[in-house]
Structure formats: C-alpha cells, structure tokens
Design an enzyme around this catalytic site. Sequence first.
Site, PDB file in Angstrom:
ATOM      1  N   ASP A 122       0.861  -1.178   0.000  1.00 23.35           N
ATOM      2  CA  ASP A 122       0.000   0.000   0.000  1.00 23.35           C
ATOM      3  C   ASP A 122       0.905   1.237   0.000  1.00 23.35           C
ATOM      4  OD1 ASP A 122      -3.253   0.532   1.006  1.00 23.35           O
ATOM      5  OD2 ASP A 122      -1.832   2.196   0.857  1.00 23.35           O
ATOM      6  N   ASP A 150      -6.634  -3.961  -4.742  1.00 19.54           N
ATOM      7  CA  ASP A 150      -7.638  -3.502  -3.772  1.00 19.54           C
ATOM      8  C   ASP A 150      -7.369  -2.026  -3.507  1.00 19.54           C
ATOM      9  OD1 ASP A 150      -8.331  -4.447  -0.279  1.00 19.54           O
ATOM     10  OD2 ASP A 150      -9.340  -3.069  -1.682  1.00 19.54           O
ATOM     11  N   PRO A 164      -3.421   8.763  -6.559  1.00 19.96           N
ATOM     12  CA  PRO A 164      -2.361   7.735  -6.613  1.00 19.96           C
ATOM     13  C   PRO A 164      -2.822   6.422  -7.247  1.00 19.96           C
ATOM     14  CG  PRO A 164      -3.095   8.080  -4.350  1.00 19.96           C
ATOM     15  CD  PRO A 164      -3.716   9.167  -5.173  1.00 19.96           C
TER      16      PRO A 164
HETATM   17  N1  SAM Z   1     -11.426  -2.083   0.668  1.00 18.91           N
HETATM   18  C1  SAM Z   1     -11.636  -0.680   0.541  1.00 18.91           C
HETATM   19  C2  SAM Z   1     -12.124  -0.232  -0.797  1.00 18.91           C
HETATM   20  O1  SAM Z   1     -12.007  -0.886  -1.787  1.00 18.91           O
HETATM   21  O2  SAM Z   1     -12.610   0.897  -0.791  1.00 18.91           O
HETATM   22  C3  SAM Z   1     -10.393   0.074   0.780  1.00 18.91           C
HETATM   23  C4  SAM Z   1      -9.223  -0.447   0.057  1.00 18.91           C
HETATM   24  S1  SAM Z   1      -7.777   0.252   0.617  1.00 18.91           S
HETATM   25  C5  SAM Z   1      -8.178   1.375   1.879  1.00 18.91           C
HETATM   26  C6  SAM Z   1      -7.435   1.278  -0.779  1.00 18.91           C
HETATM   27  C7  SAM Z   1      -5.976   1.565  -0.724  1.00 18.91           C
HETATM   28  O3  SAM Z   1      -5.419   1.829  -2.008  1.00 18.91           O
HETATM   29  C8  SAM Z   1      -5.634   2.797   0.123  1.00 18.91           C
HETATM   30  O4  SAM Z   1      -5.094   2.363   1.349  1.00 18.91           O
HETATM   31  C9  SAM Z   1      -4.612   3.571  -0.722  1.00 18.91           C
HETATM   32  O5  SAM Z   1      -3.539   4.060   0.049  1.00 18.91           O
HETATM   33  C10 SAM Z   1      -4.183   2.480  -1.707  1.00 18.91           C
HETATM   34  N2  SAM Z   1      -3.554   2.962  -2.946  1.00 18.91           N
HETATM   35  C11 SAM Z   1      -3.997   3.927  -3.774  1.00 18.91           C
HETATM   36  N3  SAM Z   1      -3.123   4.084  -4.802  1.00 18.91           N
HETATM   37  C12 SAM Z   1      -2.115   3.173  -4.607  1.00 18.91           C
HETATM   38  C13 SAM Z   1      -0.918   2.840  -5.312  1.00 18.91           C
HETATM   39  N4  SAM Z   1      -0.577   3.464  -6.455  1.00 18.91           N
HETATM   40  N5  SAM Z   1      -0.139   1.851  -4.815  1.00 18.91           N
HETATM   41  C14 SAM Z   1      -0.475   1.205  -3.671  1.00 18.91           C
HETATM   42  N6  SAM Z   1      -1.592   1.479  -2.934  1.00 18.91           N
HETATM   43  C15 SAM Z   1      -2.395   2.465  -3.420  1.00 18.91           C
END
Ligand code: SAM
Length: 296
Positions: free
Chosen positions: A119, A169, A176
């Site tokens: 993440d 996910d 991002p």
């Molecule tokens: N399960 C929930 C949903 O689908 O809404 C939440 C999923 S989780 C909170 C989404 C995650 O994607 C966030 O923690 C965010 O930091 C992460 N994220 C966004 N862009 C990303 C990237 N380029 N690389 C890794 N993680 C990323």
Amino acid sequence: MSTSNQSTAFPQGQGWFTEVFDSEGSAFSLKVKEKLESVQSEFQTIDMYDTETYGKLMVIDGCTMVSTRENFVYHEMMSHVALFAHKDPKHVAIIGGGDCGTLREVLKHPGVEKVTQIDIDEMVTRMAEKYFPELCESNADPRADIRFDDGIKWVKDCAPESLDIIIIDSTDPVGPAEGLFAVDFYRDCFKALREGGIVVQQSESPLYHSNTIIKDIHVDMATAGATSSHTFQFPQVIYPSGWWSCTLACKGGDATDFRIDDAVNKEFRTEYYNADIHAGGIAIPEFMKRSLGIED
Ligand code: SAM
C-alpha cells in the site's frame, strides 16, 4: 467511493456523514456518534468516524472505504473468488488493501505460502490497526509481508512469473490509484504472473460504471494479454449505488472456472462467500452483457 464524488462531511455535532456523488445525483449517509480522528498523510486525508449503527467508518479523501458492519462482503469477494478460481495459489500480491481486510481473507487459505501487501500509504494501515484491529488480526502471520510503496512501481520491478494472484484492492481510479487502472500496469501484472495466474481488480459500480470503467478494464486487460476476464458483482452498502464489482483476468484459463469442490469444502469461516455465491456470480445482468459486448 466513486470517481465522481465529493464529500460533505457535516461538521461534528450535526450527527451525519454524507458522501455526495454529484454526477450521479446520489449520496450516501451514515448517522455518526463522533469523528474520532483525521490525519493528513503524504498521499491522502484519512478520517475515522464512530457511527450509530455501522461501527467504525474509514473515509479516504472524502470517500467511504470500510465500515465495521459490512466490510466482510467486499473483502471476501476480493479474495476468495480469485483464490478458488486459481488451481493452486501460493504467492499472492495485494496492491493497496491498507485496511488489511483482504490480507486476512487471503491468509485463510492454507495452501498460500506468501502474501505481499503493497500500500502506498502506511498511515492507512496504522489507522486500521487502531480502529479495525479485527481486520489486522492476521498481520503477524509469518506468510504476510506488509510493505509501503507505490504498487505501480512494485509490480513493474517484480520478478517475471513470480506470482500466482495479484489483487488490486485500491481506491478509485483517481490520484495515486489512477495508474492502477491502466494497460501499462496490467502488462506489468501479466509479466509478474506465472502461467495460470489471475489478476483481480475492484472494478467500481455495475450501475454507474459498466459502460466506462468496467468496460475499459476488460478491453485493457485483453490488450495486456488476458486470455479471459469476468466481472463478479456484489452488494456494497457504503459505496456509490450500493452495488459493486470485482473483475478477474486470467493468464491462461477461463475466469469463470473455479475449484467448486474446494470452495464447497472450504475449512474456514466466511460470512458471505460460498460456492453458490461464486457460481451465481458467473451470471451477468442483461444491461452489463450489452455494455461489455458479451454474446449469449
Ligand atoms: N477495501 C476498501 C475499498 O475498496 O474501498 C479500501 C481499500 S484500501 C483502503 C485502498 C488503498 O489503495 C488505500 O489504502 C490507498 O492508500 C491504496 N492505494 C492507492 N493508490 C495506490 C498505489 N498506487 N499503490 C499502492 N496502494 C495504493
């Protein structure tokens, strides 16, 4: 969470959190006891609420992410569908997933040997550890490798044919996460997958996005080398339209095949996923068939 939303988080004391989706002319609200914490990380604003009837609620940049009461549907569909669709998954990568709910579900599969979660924002996981400890209960599993990095870069640098499953996910395809919905990223995913590997991506709302995001995912995954792809839909109370989806794409094989006997005889507890739900998810509504160009 929707690509066309803005949030109106009522100031504390008015008792409601509302996420507005202007372009859809809809909104979602939860009655709130109090706002517990708000942090601004390098990447996003993470707000935490205690609600009257849904337990804790995590909001990222104004978009609902996860609540105590209903997150099981999403986390089980984002993990078990792909894991039982794969013949023998051993190495899994989760891109995003910072609340750790998907990680917990993946680790329920005894055959899985290693799960790397990447993440971009460590603060999401730190807030999840504080307010959703039940989602983080498997974080100390020796098979779990929790990292904080840009998933786009991590997959690009991943050893070829080193993974069985990649679970994307992520937040919505903005900020991002935008690059996680791009054909170049999918090409890197297929390079990192072994033959028989599967990518599964949270693919937004069937009602709002079948003609756009979901259709584009299928087209881009095919361009990137998928031999088959399929969108599974499921209820998702706190997201736009209350109706969500995940899209599987295969490197060899058919995205609608799955180990039905293993799913029927699974030795771990779930609250939503079972073999019937998996089989039922193979059915596609007529409007989605037309949007996705699926012939009968
Ligand atoms: N399960 C929930 C949903 O689908 O809404 C939440 C999923 S989780 C909170 C989404 C995650 O994607 C966030 O923690 C965010 O930091 C992460 N994220 C966004 N862009 C990303 C990237 N380029 N690389 C890794 N993680 C990323």
